[in-house]
Design a protein around this motif. Sequence first.
Motif, PDB file in Angstrom:
ATOM      1  N   GLU A  92     -55.472  61.866 -38.029  1.00 48.40           N
ATOM      2  CA  GLU A  92     -56.046  60.554 -37.741  1.00 48.40           C
ATOM      3  C   GLU A  92     -57.570  60.617 -37.847  1.00 48.40           C
ATOM      4  OE1 GLU A  92     -56.045  57.204 -34.143  1.00 48.40           O
ATOM      5  OE2 GLU A  92     -54.931  59.083 -33.949  1.00 48.40           O
ATOM      6  N   ALA A  94     -59.167  60.951 -40.749  1.00 50.72           N
ATOM      7  CA  ALA A  94     -59.593  61.700 -41.933  1.00 50.72           C
ATOM      8  C   ALA A  94     -60.171  60.758 -42.977  1.00 50.72           C
ATOM      9  CB  ALA A  94     -58.418  62.477 -42.514  1.00 50.72           C
ATOM     10  N   ILE A 117     -62.809  64.939 -39.633  1.00 49.50           N
ATOM     11  CA  ILE A 117     -62.313  63.690 -39.055  1.00 49.50           C
ATOM     12  C   ILE A 117     -63.418  63.010 -38.252  1.00 49.50           C
ATOM     13  CG2 ILE A 117     -59.935  64.511 -39.008  1.00 49.50           C
ATOM     14  CD1 ILE A 117     -60.255  65.207 -36.108  1.00 49.50           C
TER      15      ILE A 117
END
Length: 307
Positions: A92, A94, A117
């Motif tokens: 999540e 990225a 990220i």
Amino acid sequence: MSNGSDGMGVLKRAAERGPRRTGLRVVLFLVIAAGAAALAVLLVTRYVETRTAAARVSTTPVVVATIDLPEATTLRADVLTVVQWPSANVPEGAASDPAKLVDRVVRARVIKGEPVIESRLAAADAGHGLAAILPPGMRAAAVRVNDVVGVSGFIHPGDSVDVIVVMRPESNGNSNPAYFSKIILQNVPVLAVGKELERNERSLEKSLPATVATLMVDSEQSEKLALAQTKGNILLTLRSGIDRELVDTTGVNPAGLVNAHVEPPVNAKPPPPVRRVARAPEAPKQVVEILRGDLYERRDFGKGGAK
């Protein structure tokens, strides 16, 4: 005579047909073997293609780091690359475009090959360097350290310390006021030691010589720290990594340090009175020692003259 020649011709023709039939059989066997081999290759190829198609998964482009990125590092295009990542496992936050991450500051360490990220980066408008990784409301304060103040160099970025000040109070008419020590700050995070901003696991057992340690404090704590450095001497004490408890202390002065008298607790019960029993006076002893040559004799007349 003709019968003999005919028999010889039959035998000759039979001998010629034998090798021909054997050659035809060999050719037939070779054709069958080649066909079986081709069929086997075709079946194996189709099996491999079927398994490969079943194992093939969809991928998504993800930006990863090409080198280890310490804290407070400003991202450049040459330290980022794009790889194909399984779509079902994309982290999540990225990114897929490296250009959108250039000039962002790393807030938490990113290792080589790890996706970059959003949660590992500071805000886009947070600035650069150490200022970018400071939480809102917090300040970075530098203190002078040496082998004593810096716990012999065993304070590293990411540790927590308590700050003790040793100073003299205001004179109030006393020309030579006594020193006292007091913990003024507790559980203060260490942002940097010297120029080291990253906690290097390989150097935790080694000393990190430096003359400056940077602590993360709020506004009120920064005022206390500035006054402590100006009016007295400070000492940093290293805390356990799992100790977050704040302890209320009263400080200590030289008189309290060497005074052995301990005040009893306020709610403590008084000890029971000690009963003293008078002992009867002992009767005077009546002992006579007699020496006769090499013989020694002792008589106690208080016990009936026993020897």
